[in-house]
Design a protein around this motif. Structure first.
Motif, PDB file in Angstrom:
ATOM      1  N   LYS A 249      -6.943  -7.159  13.135  1.00 49.74           N
ATOM      2  CA  LYS A 249      -5.705  -6.594  12.606  1.00 49.74           C
ATOM      3  C   LYS A 249      -5.496  -7.039  11.161  1.00 49.74           C
ATOM      4  O   LYS A 249      -5.792  -8.172  10.795  1.00 49.74           O
ATOM      5  CB  LYS A 249      -4.524  -6.998  13.482  1.00 49.74           C
ATOM      6  CG  LYS A 249      -4.247  -8.496  13.504  1.00 49.74           C
ATOM      7  CD  LYS A 249      -3.051  -8.818  14.391  1.00 49.74           C
ATOM      8  CE  LYS A 249      -2.755 -10.314  14.379  1.00 49.74           C
ATOM      9  NZ  LYS A 249      -1.594 -10.652  15.240  1.00 49.74           N
ATOM     10  N   GLN A 250      -5.014  -6.102  10.361  1.00 54.36           N
ATOM     11  CA  GLN A 250      -4.777  -6.371   8.943  1.00 54.36           C
ATOM     12  C   GLN A 250      -5.993  -7.067   8.325  1.00 54.36           C
ATOM     13  O   GLN A 250      -5.878  -8.109   7.678  1.00 54.36           O
ATOM     14  CB  GLN A 250      -3.516  -7.220   8.749  1.00 54.36           C
ATOM     15  CG  GLN A 250      -2.247  -6.552   9.222  1.00 54.36           C
ATOM     16  CD  GLN A 250      -1.005  -7.366   8.940  1.00 54.36           C
ATOM     17  OE1 GLN A 250      -0.945  -8.128   7.973  1.00 54.36           O
ATOM     18  NE2 GLN A 250       0.013  -7.238   9.773  1.00 54.36           N
ATOM     19  N   GLY A 251      -7.144  -6.469   8.519  1.00 57.26           N
ATOM     20  CA  GLY A 251      -8.376  -7.101   8.048  1.00 57.26           C
ATOM     21  C   GLY A 251      -9.258  -6.152   7.272  1.00 57.26           C
ATOM     22  O   GLY A 251      -9.066  -4.931   7.271  1.00 57.26           O
ATOM     23  N   VAL A 252     -10.245  -6.723   6.604  1.00 54.05           N
ATOM     24  CA  VAL A 252     -11.248  -5.949   5.884  1.00 54.05           C
ATOM     25  C   VAL A 252     -12.605  -6.587   6.121  1.00 54.05           C
ATOM     26  O   VAL A 252     -12.736  -7.821   6.088  1.00 54.05           O
ATOM     27  CB  VAL A 252     -10.920  -5.864   4.371  1.00 54.05           C
ATOM     28  CG1 VAL A 252     -10.752  -7.241   3.751  1.00 54.05           C
ATOM     29  CG2 VAL A 252     -11.996  -5.099   3.623  1.00 54.05           C
ATOM     30  N   VAL A 253     -13.592  -5.739   6.405  1.00 60.38           N
ATOM     31  CA  VAL A 253     -14.967  -6.186   6.597  1.00 60.38           C
ATOM     32  C   VAL A 253     -15.860  -5.407   5.643  1.00 60.38           C
ATOM     33  O   VAL A 253     -15.739  -4.180   5.530  1.00 60.38           O
ATOM     34  CB  VAL A 253     -15.437  -5.983   8.048  1.00 60.38           C
ATOM     35  CG1 VAL A 253     -16.910  -6.359   8.196  1.00 60.38           C
ATOM     36  CG2 VAL A 253     -14.590  -6.806   9.017  1.00 60.38           C
TER      37      VAL A 253
END
Length: 610
Positions: A599-603
């Protein structure tokens, strides 16, 4: 083009001022009787003296009998109402002879307000932070306006002397020392300049000539006279100001404020004139010099060459990118940007540039903009914050004060992985908690009252529940200074390293050094997830940047392109303050490729040969 002002060469100084409608002009040097000046057919008064050196103070006396500072003054040591001072630009000992500038596509900007960046509030204070900036990885400082303004504290957009360096910041030698030191560290220096209006206090231009016209109106009053009667002298004055910063201060480029408020319906547009003169000076000096526009038109012609009907700017700010992303990061932003809110608008900002490219816009009550889909990405500058976005909030709140730590990491990745030129606002890289307010230090009581009242009315339009702080109050300025001790706090230190890692990736990965729109693709997944794909020019490398703005984790399929996807950065890792412990999750995605994003992440994933 005619050079105005006091131009000193060894042993003599030539004084020139444009005042076409005046009958007489005298030069008043401190401690001497006034000297009559000779007028030519173009309205320039001139005189040359052999016993005047650097540091001499002077004023010009038009035929009305009063003395005023030089409109083209290079230094106002006693402020906007004081005498002008002769400057010897050859006296400074430059050490940057090997500096030829940086390629435009390599620039990573960092916007600075000189007075609040350090406690000293001077150019010398900025020099003390150059190692920090180089370590961060940015390579282009963009200074908010440093042209002489009233008092000692101001954003700079109230400047009244477009050739003079603010006395309280360090004056001409202080700015030159900063530029020289920055170049030694591999950092370019850009200036934010204002040519669309001149501030009210200390504006003596009308005492000399028709610099303004009532043919057009701006939010600040009458427009600059670029195409009316006597406009040749005005065009010459502002064009030479651009050349002045390039030649005398070794500046690498200018960010030009609100160019849409500079009106010219003549056969040779003002920016066409500037482009021609800059071309000649670039050849002579052999250094890069770029013009970057702030423009509200959403028009591709700003960055097209004059030969193709454009204005000749090398890049322009892309406000639409900020608006599209901000309302996704902070839903309260819809109150400020009512025409934004869809994740597909953010996707369009990545693939095209302008989000509003001919659509009906409620805010404007008309259709707005034209398509920029064919314009290369290195023609645009993107940002999450700048002086306007922060300072024009009633509490001066930065993004770090409005959204979660996780969303700050998303915001950083969004601009640093974008196919555009990124810009950070001072302190953004570590999530600074100090506000950045609007502030002034005028001396005219009536003007102060109007500024305070005008600021209050401006915020009424946004339905704020409190009044903004008094811009004239010195405490408003003091509160806006960065607190550098914050960089030692745990979350701020992580955010700083996150920015550093993204900048290293941007500088080293071939896919992030390609700005052609054909090599940018976006997949939208639902209403809160977006995948940005960047490909290298030779098509051998590809990055997938998966952004999840939702409050639940998502599983995202990746293309089977015959290569293997390898995780490069994951904002959910413990290293970045996330919940994943070391060793959890796989860095290599095998089988049918897919990635789980918290959640609320970036990869960020790299595609490499299997």
């Amino acid at each position: 083009m005619r050079i105005t002002g006091a131009n000193y060469s060894t042993g003599h100084c030539k004084f020139s001022v444009w005042a076409p409608e005046k009958e007489t002009m005298r030069l008043a040097l401190a401690g001497r009787a006034p000297v009559a000046m000779q007028k030519n057919e173009e309205g320039y008064f001139e005189t040359e003296l052999r016993d005047v050196g650097p540091g001499a103070r002077y004023r010009f006396i038009p035929d009305d009998g009063s003395g005023y500072p030089d409109p083209a003054s290079h230094f106002q040591p006693d402020g906007v109402h004081g005498d002008s001072e002769v400057v010897d630009h050859n006296a400074f000992k430059w050490t940057d002879n090997a500096w030829h500038g940086l390629p435009l596509k390599d620039l990573i900007f960092y916007e600075i307000h000189t007075g609040t960046f350090t406690q000293e509030g001077t150019f010398e204070g900025i020099i003390s932070k150059l190692d920090y900036l180089a370590g961060l990885g940015v390579n282009a400082i963009e200074l908010m306006p440093v042209c002489q303004f009233p008092g000692g504290r101001n954003w700079g957009y109230d400047m009244v002397f477009p050739y003079a360096v603010q006395n309280s910041y360090g004056g001409p030698d202080g700015l030159k020392a900063l530029v020289d030191a920055a170049h030694a560290k591999g950092l370019a220096v850009f200036l934010d300049v204002v040519f669309n209006h001149v501030g009210p206090e200390g504006n003596y231009l009308p005492q000399f000539g028709p610099y303004f016209t009532d043919q057009y109106a701006t939010p600040w009053g009458n427009a600059i006279n670029l195409d009316g009667t006597w406009s040749d002298g005005v065009r010459n004055y502002f064009c030479n100001a651009i050349l002045h910063w390039y030649e005398h201060y070794h500046i690498d480029g200018l960010r030009v404020d609100a160019v849409h408020m500079m009106f010219d319906n003549g056969a040779v547009h003002f920016w066409e004139l500037v482009s021609e003169k800059l071309g000649e000076l670039r050849q002579r000096l052999g250094r890069n010099f770029y013009l970057i526009a702030e423009c509200d038109l959403n028009s591709p012609r700003v960055v097209k060459s004059p030969e193709n009907g454009g204005w000749g700017f090398q890049a322009q700010w892309l406000d639409d990118f900020h608006h599209a992303l901000y309302v996704l990061l902070d839903e309260r932003g819809r109150d400020r940007y009512e025409d934004f809110g869809s994740i597909r608008q953010w996707a369009k900002a990545y693939t095209d540039g302008f989000v509003h490219s001919g659509e009906y816009v409620r805010f404007r009550k008309r259709r707005h903009g034209a398509s920029s889909a064919g314009i290369p990405g290195d023609k645009f500058v993107v940002f999450n914050q700048n002086h306007d976005q922060v300072g024009n909030r009633v509490g001066g709140e930065r993004l770090s004060m409005l959204v979660s730590f996780e969303r700050q990491k998303i915001a950083a990745a969004a601009i640093l992985l974008a196919p555009y030129l990124p810009m950070l606002f001072m302190g953004e890289e570590y999530g600074a908690k100090t506000p950045f307010f609007y502030f002034v230090s005028h001396s005219d009581e009536e003007l102060i009252r109007k500024v305070v009242e005008g600021r209050r009315k401006e915020f009424e339009n946004y339905n704020w529940e409190k009044d903004p702080p008094n811009p004239q109050d010195e405490d408003t300025f003091r509160q806006s200074k960065l607190d550098w001790s914050e960089t030692g706090e745990a979350a701020q230190a992580i955010l700083l390293r996150w920015h550093q890692s993204l900048i290293i990736l941007r500088k080293t990965h071939p896919a992030l050094r390609q700005f052609a729109k054909n090599d940018v693709a976006v997949d939208v997944i639902g209403t809160r997830c977006l995948v940005l794909y960047r490909r290298s020019a030779d098509q051998t490398r590809e990055l997938a940047c998966v952004f999840n703005l939702g409050d639940e984790g998502v599983e995202v399929p990746l293309p089977e392109n015959g290569k293997e996807w390898v995780k490069v950065l994951d904002s959910g890792d413990a290293e970045w303050g996330g919940e994943l412990k070391p060793g959890e999750g796989s860095n290599r995605l095998e089988g049918a490729p897919k990635v789980v994003v918290g959640k609320q992440g970036v990869v960020i994933l790299d595609s490499i040969a299997s």
